[in-house]
Each structure stands twice: as C-alpha cells, then as structure tokens.
Write a protein that holds these residues in place. Sequence first.
Motif, PDB file in Angstrom:
ATOM      1  N   ALA A 125       0.838  -1.201   0.000  1.00  0.00           N
ATOM      2  CA  ALA A 125       0.000   0.000   0.000  1.00  0.00           C
ATOM      3  C   ALA A 125       0.873   1.251   0.000  1.00  0.00           C
ATOM      4  CB  ALA A 125      -0.936  -0.010   1.206  1.00  0.00           C
ATOM      5  N   TRP A 126       1.978   1.221   0.764  1.00  0.00           N
ATOM      6  CA  TRP A 126       2.887   2.372   0.780  1.00  0.00           C
ATOM      7  C   TRP A 126       3.449   2.629  -0.610  1.00  0.00           C
ATOM      8  CZ3 TRP A 126       7.859   3.150  -0.737  1.00  0.00           C
ATOM      9  CH2 TRP A 126       8.423   4.378  -0.392  1.00  0.00           C
ATOM     10  N   ALA A 127       3.877   1.577  -1.299  1.00  0.00           N
ATOM     11  CA  ALA A 127       4.440   1.742  -2.639  1.00  0.00           C
ATOM     12  C   ALA A 127       3.401   2.307  -3.607  1.00  0.00           C
ATOM     13  CB  ALA A 127       4.978   0.407  -3.152  1.00  0.00           C
ATOM     14  N   ARG A 128       2.146   1.861  -3.496  1.00  0.00           N
ATOM     15  CA  ARG A 128       1.088   2.392  -4.364  1.00  0.00           C
ATOM     16  C   ARG A 128       0.885   3.883  -4.120  1.00  0.00           C
ATOM     17  NH1 ARG A 128      -0.894  -2.752  -3.484  1.00  0.00           N
ATOM     18  NH2 ARG A 128      -2.053  -2.165  -1.611  1.00  0.00           N
ATOM     19  N   GLU A 129       0.885   4.295  -2.866  1.00  0.00           N
ATOM     20  CA  GLU A 129       0.704   5.709  -2.551  1.00  0.00           C
ATOM     21  C   GLU A 129       1.887   6.533  -3.049  1.00  0.00           C
ATOM     22  OE1 GLU A 129      -0.007   8.634   1.341  1.00  0.00           O
ATOM     23  OE2 GLU A 129       0.117   6.456   1.598  1.00  0.00           O
ATOM     24  N   PHE A 130       3.084   6.009  -2.863  1.00  0.00           N
ATOM     25  CA  PHE A 130       4.308   6.703  -3.268  1.00  0.00           C
ATOM     26  C   PHE A 130       4.347   6.901  -4.781  1.00  0.00           C
ATOM     27  CE2 PHE A 130       9.036   6.682  -3.938  1.00  0.00           C
ATOM     28  CZ  PHE A 130       9.333   7.810  -3.186  1.00  0.00           C
ATOM     29  N   VAL A 131       4.093   5.814  -5.514  1.00  0.00           N
ATOM     30  CA  VAL A 131       4.074   5.885  -6.974  1.00  0.00           C
ATOM     31  C   VAL A 131       2.927   6.772  -7.451  1.00  0.00           C
ATOM     32  CG1 VAL A 131       3.634   4.514  -9.063  1.00  0.00           C
ATOM     33  CG2 VAL A 131       5.260   3.697  -7.350  1.00  0.00           C
ATOM     34  N   GLY A 132       1.798   6.694  -6.763  1.00  0.00           N
ATOM     35  CA  GLY A 132       0.652   7.514  -7.126  1.00  0.00           C
ATOM     36  C   GLY A 132       0.942   9.002  -7.035  1.00  0.00           C
ATOM     37  N   THR A 133       1.769   9.390  -6.074  1.00  0.00           N
ATOM     38  CA  THR A 133       2.157  10.797  -5.959  1.00  0.00           C
ATOM     39  C   THR A 133       2.792  11.279  -7.257  1.00  0.00           C
ATOM     40  OG1 THR A 133       2.505  10.605  -3.574  1.00  0.00           O
ATOM     41  CG2 THR A 133       3.599  12.443  -4.685  1.00  0.00           C
ATOM     42  N   LYS A 134       3.685  10.473  -7.811  1.00  0.00           N
ATOM     43  CA  LYS A 134       4.366  10.862  -9.054  1.00  0.00           C
ATOM     44  C   LYS A 134       3.416  10.842 -10.242  1.00  0.00           C
ATOM     45  CE  LYS A 134       7.595  11.451 -12.200  1.00  0.00           C
ATOM     46  NZ  LYS A 134       8.900  10.786 -12.078  1.00  0.00           N
ATOM     47  N   LEU A 135       2.599   9.815 -10.341  1.00  0.00           N
ATOM     48  CA  LEU A 135       1.759   9.670 -11.521  1.00  0.00           C
ATOM     49  C   LEU A 135       0.701  10.768 -11.608  1.00  0.00           C
ATOM     50  CD1 LEU A 135       1.356   5.785 -11.658  1.00  0.00           C
ATOM     51  CD2 LEU A 135       2.962   7.235 -12.907  1.00  0.00           C
ATOM     52  N   ALA A 136       0.398  11.393 -10.467  1.00  0.00           N
ATOM     53  CA  ALA A 136      -0.560  12.501 -10.467  1.00  0.00           C
ATOM     54  C   ALA A 136       0.123  13.868 -10.466  1.00  0.00           C
ATOM     55  CB  ALA A 136      -1.470  12.393  -9.238  1.00  0.00           C
ATOM     56  N   ASP A 137       1.458  13.880 -10.502  1.00  0.00           N
ATOM     57  CA  ASP A 137       2.236  15.104 -10.311  1.00  0.00           C
ATOM     58  C   ASP A 137       2.677  15.656 -11.667  1.00  0.00           C
ATOM     59  OD1 ASP A 137       3.729  17.121  -9.101  1.00  0.00           O
ATOM     60  OD2 ASP A 137       5.449  15.821  -8.712  1.00  0.00           O
ATOM     61  N   THR A 138       1.775  16.329 -12.371  1.00  0.00           N
ATOM     62  CA  THR A 138       2.063  16.719 -13.748  1.00  0.00           C
ATOM     63  C   THR A 138       3.148  17.784 -13.880  1.00  0.00           C
ATOM     64  OG1 THR A 138       0.216  18.301 -13.691  1.00  0.00           O
ATOM     65  CG2 THR A 138      -0.234  16.095 -14.569  1.00  0.00           C
ATOM     66  N   ASP A 139       3.373  18.592 -12.856  1.00  0.00           N
ATOM     67  CA  ASP A 139       4.419  19.618 -12.963  1.00  0.00           C
ATOM     68  C   ASP A 139       5.653  19.323 -12.113  1.00  0.00           C
ATOM     69  OD1 ASP A 139       3.631  20.183 -10.372  1.00  0.00           O
ATOM     70  OD2 ASP A 139       3.161  22.291 -10.734  1.00  0.00           O
ATOM     71  N   GLY A 140       5.652  18.188 -11.409  1.00  0.00           N
ATOM     72  CA  GLY A 140       6.825  17.777 -10.648  1.00  0.00           C
ATOM     73  C   GLY A 140       6.960  18.410  -9.279  1.00  0.00           C
ATOM     74  N   SER A 141       6.067  19.294  -8.920  1.00  0.00           N
ATOM     75  CA  SER A 141       6.228  20.021  -7.655  1.00  0.00           C
ATOM     76  C   SER A 141       6.007  19.135  -6.439  1.00  0.00           C
ATOM     77  CB  SER A 141       5.273  21.215  -7.609  1.00  0.00           C
ATOM     78  OG  SER A 141       3.918  20.795  -7.745  1.00  0.00           O
ATOM     79  N   ALA A 142       5.080  18.183  -6.531  1.00  0.00           N
ATOM     80  CA  ALA A 142       4.785  17.333  -5.375  1.00  0.00           C
ATOM     81  C   ALA A 142       5.975  16.445  -5.030  1.00  0.00           C
ATOM     82  CB  ALA A 142       3.547  16.483  -5.638  1.00  0.00           C
ATOM     83  N   VAL A 143       6.599  15.851  -6.051  1.00  0.00           N
ATOM     84  CA  VAL A 143       7.762  14.989  -5.812  1.00  0.00           C
ATOM     85  C   VAL A 143       8.923  15.816  -5.273  1.00  0.00           C
ATOM     86  CG1 VAL A 143       9.543  13.600  -6.931  1.00  0.00           C
ATOM     87  CG2 VAL A 143       7.132  13.173  -7.429  1.00  0.00           C
ATOM     88  N   GLN A 144       9.170  16.996  -5.849  1.00  0.00           N
ATOM     89  CA  GLN A 144      10.275  17.823  -5.373  1.00  0.00           C
ATOM     90  C   GLN A 144      10.059  18.252  -3.922  1.00  0.00           C
ATOM     91  OE1 GLN A 144      13.276  18.477  -7.037  1.00  0.00           O
ATOM     92  NE2 GLN A 144      12.365  16.834  -8.254  1.00  0.00           N
ATOM     93  N   ALA A 145       8.848  18.592  -3.578  1.00  0.00           N
ATOM     94  CA  ALA A 145       8.565  18.985  -2.196  1.00  0.00           C
ATOM     95  C   ALA A 145       8.801  17.822  -1.243  1.00  0.00           C
ATOM     96  CB  ALA A 145       7.118  19.474  -2.079  1.00  0.00           C
ATOM     97  N   MET A 146       8.481  16.626  -1.692  1.00  0.00           N
ATOM     98  CA  MET A 146       8.665  15.443  -0.861  1.00  0.00           C
ATOM     99  C   MET A 146      10.147  15.107  -0.692  1.00  0.00           C
ATOM    100  SD  MET A 146       7.079  11.623  -1.491  1.00  0.00           S
ATOM    101  CE  MET A 146       7.701  11.531  -3.178  1.00  0.00           C
ATOM    102  N   THR A 147      10.875  15.012  -1.793  1.00  0.00           N
ATOM    103  CA  THR A 147      12.258  14.533  -1.715  1.00  0.00           C
ATOM    104  C   THR A 147      13.219  15.588  -1.181  1.00  0.00           C
ATOM    105  OG1 THR A 147      12.598  15.065  -4.066  1.00  0.00           O
ATOM    106  CG2 THR A 147      11.929  12.805  -3.522  1.00  0.00           C
ATOM    107  N   GLU A 148      12.859  16.870  -1.290  1.00  0.00           N
ATOM    108  CA  GLU A 148      13.716  17.901  -0.692  1.00  0.00           C
ATOM    109  C   GLU A 148      13.846  17.687   0.822  1.00  0.00           C
ATOM    110  OE1 GLU A 148      11.907  21.570  -1.768  1.00  0.00           O
ATOM    111  OE2 GLU A 148      12.726  21.571  -3.811  1.00  0.00           O
ATOM    112  N   GLY A 149      12.795  17.148   1.429  1.00  0.00           N
ATOM    113  CA  GLY A 149      12.845  16.906   2.861  1.00  0.00           C
ATOM    114  C   GLY A 149      13.764  15.762   3.255  1.00  0.00           C
ATOM    115  N   TRP A 150      14.185  14.957   2.275  1.00  0.00           N
ATOM    116  CA  TRP A 150      15.069  13.839   2.585  1.00  0.00           C
ATOM    117  C   TRP A 150      16.525  14.272   2.754  1.00  0.00           C
ATOM    118  CZ3 TRP A 150      13.575   9.417  -1.347  1.00  0.00           C
ATOM    119  CH2 TRP A 150      12.193   9.183  -1.238  1.00  0.00           C
ATOM    120  N   VAL A 151      16.851  15.450   2.285  1.00  0.00           N
ATOM    121  CA  VAL A 151      18.260  15.862   2.258  1.00  0.00           C
ATOM    122  C   VAL A 151      18.489  17.127   3.103  1.00  0.00           C
ATOM    123  CG1 VAL A 151      18.812  14.775   0.065  1.00  0.00           C
ATOM    124  CG2 VAL A 151      17.852  17.085   0.073  1.00  0.00           C
ATOM    125  N   ARG A 152      17.574  17.389   4.033  1.00  0.00           N
ATOM    126  CA  ARG A 152      17.711  18.576   4.879  1.00  0.00           C
ATOM    127  C   ARG A 152      17.520  18.183   6.350  1.00  0.00           C
ATOM    128  NH1 ARG A 152      17.779  23.074   1.743  1.00  0.00           N
ATOM    129  NH2 ARG A 152      16.891  22.878  -0.357  1.00  0.00           N
TER     130      ARG A 152
END
Length: 297
Positions: free
Chosen positions: A270-297
């Motif tokens: 279920a986690w993988a489906r939600e994670f992948v779903g974030t990208k597949l619905a993210d037409t301008d890339g902002s959602a993924v960038q907001a998510m992964t920026e938090g991994w490196v700060r």
Amino acid sequence: MTAEKTPDTTVKTSGETTGRKTVLITGTSSGIGLAAAVAAARAGWTTVATMRDTGKAEALLKAATESGVADLIQVKHLDVVDPESVTTCLDEVVSEHGRLDALVNNAGAAHVGTIEVGSLDAVRAAMEVNFFGVVATTRAALPHLRATRGRVVTVTSVGGVVGQPFNEAYCAAKFAVEGFMESLAPVAATVGVAVTVVEPGAVASEFVANLGLDVPALLAGAGPYAPALQAYIARTQKSFGNAQTPAEAAAPIIEALTGDRPAFRIQTSAWAREFVGTKLADTDGSAVQAMTEGWVR
C-alpha cells in the motif's frame, strides 16, 4: 480439513501432459529473487534460479529444502552483463526443459552517490546491470516466450517512477527499464507475450547490505554535498526499519506469473502504491520535489 490444492501448472496439448511450466528468475542468491524462486516452485513451476555466482546458492537451496520444493528448483549460472552467459543459460533451459514460459528479471545492483563527485564509470556500471542486463535477457528470452505465449515480469522499483536523492544512476536505470517495458508491452502482446513490472519499496534484504557502503568514506568524498548525504542516509536507515520482507515483496511476482490478465504495473505494498501515485498525479513535478527535498535537509 481439506488439504490445500497445488495449482496445476502442467501444460497439456490434445489431452496429453507435456511438462510443467518453466520460469527463469535472475538474481536469486538473496532477497526478493530468492523468495520469488521458492514461491514459484511452491506454486508448481519448474524454477530455474540463476545467479552470477552459483557458490552463493546455499541460502536458496536451504530455503527450498525447508519448503519441500528442492526438486523443482534448478540453480544455473547467469551473469546479465555477459551476453554469452545469457545465451548459454537460455539455450540450456530450453534444451533441458523443452520450453520457457516466463522470465523474471530480478537481478540488479544499487548505487549511492551524486554525479559531480562521482564517476561516469560507476554510472555506466549501474546502467549495465540494471538496464542493459534486463534488455539483453529479455531479448534472448522472447523467441522462446513467443512459442509458449509466456510472460516477462520485471522487478523495477518505486525508484523507477520517483527520482530519489543520491540514487541518480540507479533511478536512471530503473526509469529506463520502466520506459522500455511500457513500450514493449503492447508490441509483445501482439505475439501473445504479457509484460508486467513489479515495483517494490523498501525491502529488508541483503540488497542494501550488499552495497558494502563505507559511510564515513562516502561522506568524506561528498564535498559540498556531505550534509545532504548525511541527512539522506539517516532517513534511509529509518525507512528500511519498516521495510517489507522479501517474501511479501515477492508475492506480487507470483501473482503476475499466475494471474489471468496481470496488470502492467504492480506495486508490492500500500505504501508503494501511494508513493508511486504521488508521481503519476504530479504533472508539474512540484509534489515529488517537495517530498524529496525533505530527505536531504
């Protein structure tokens, strides 16, 4: 209590049994590949479990014996980056078993780093194993799979959909695999071959341990990226603390082998489906960038 019925994976022509279905799985010395090999055998398939170093087959053979399926598992050498090894292995499988009904592309290798302080050779090596190895093995298997109207099941990753910090080479290769398979699927379907990708998230397996990461050395060589890398490593260690087991991640592979009409893309949790779903619905890339920026700060 009624005993559980073993699925019928024998192939019949004009009422006569011609043998069990045969699957070849790459990268079976540990982790998802090992679990998938045992699960496929338990589902009744003749399972050709391949690995680059057959001297590492002990864990697989022990698991197969404990599950009562050692007689359905055959270990063979196959190095996906060696074309001769790929061809030899497939020729042997078809010669010995008379058919190939499915290929599971599972072999892979992780790579952690960022390009400015890394090497092009390391990126090329990651692409060779994770992308070109998959392409080469699939290419060699397709004539045999056409003959049986078989299946190609490829273990990619959520990293084949969502680009992740310090996984540039790995994600690039997995993105390439996803694009390759998504493009191949409708073409292969015209000749009766089904194509599926299986996308695990974090899996508690030797895949991470096999990286052999020297964290202090990585940080020392990261230059201006050291603080971000340190944050990424800390976050990753926590995420793998809640990872799936290899058996849990392997279960969808067996579903893809045995289902009547498997989906093209299958996540393993279920986690993988939600994670992948974030990208597949993210037409301008902002959602993924907001998510992964938090991994490196």
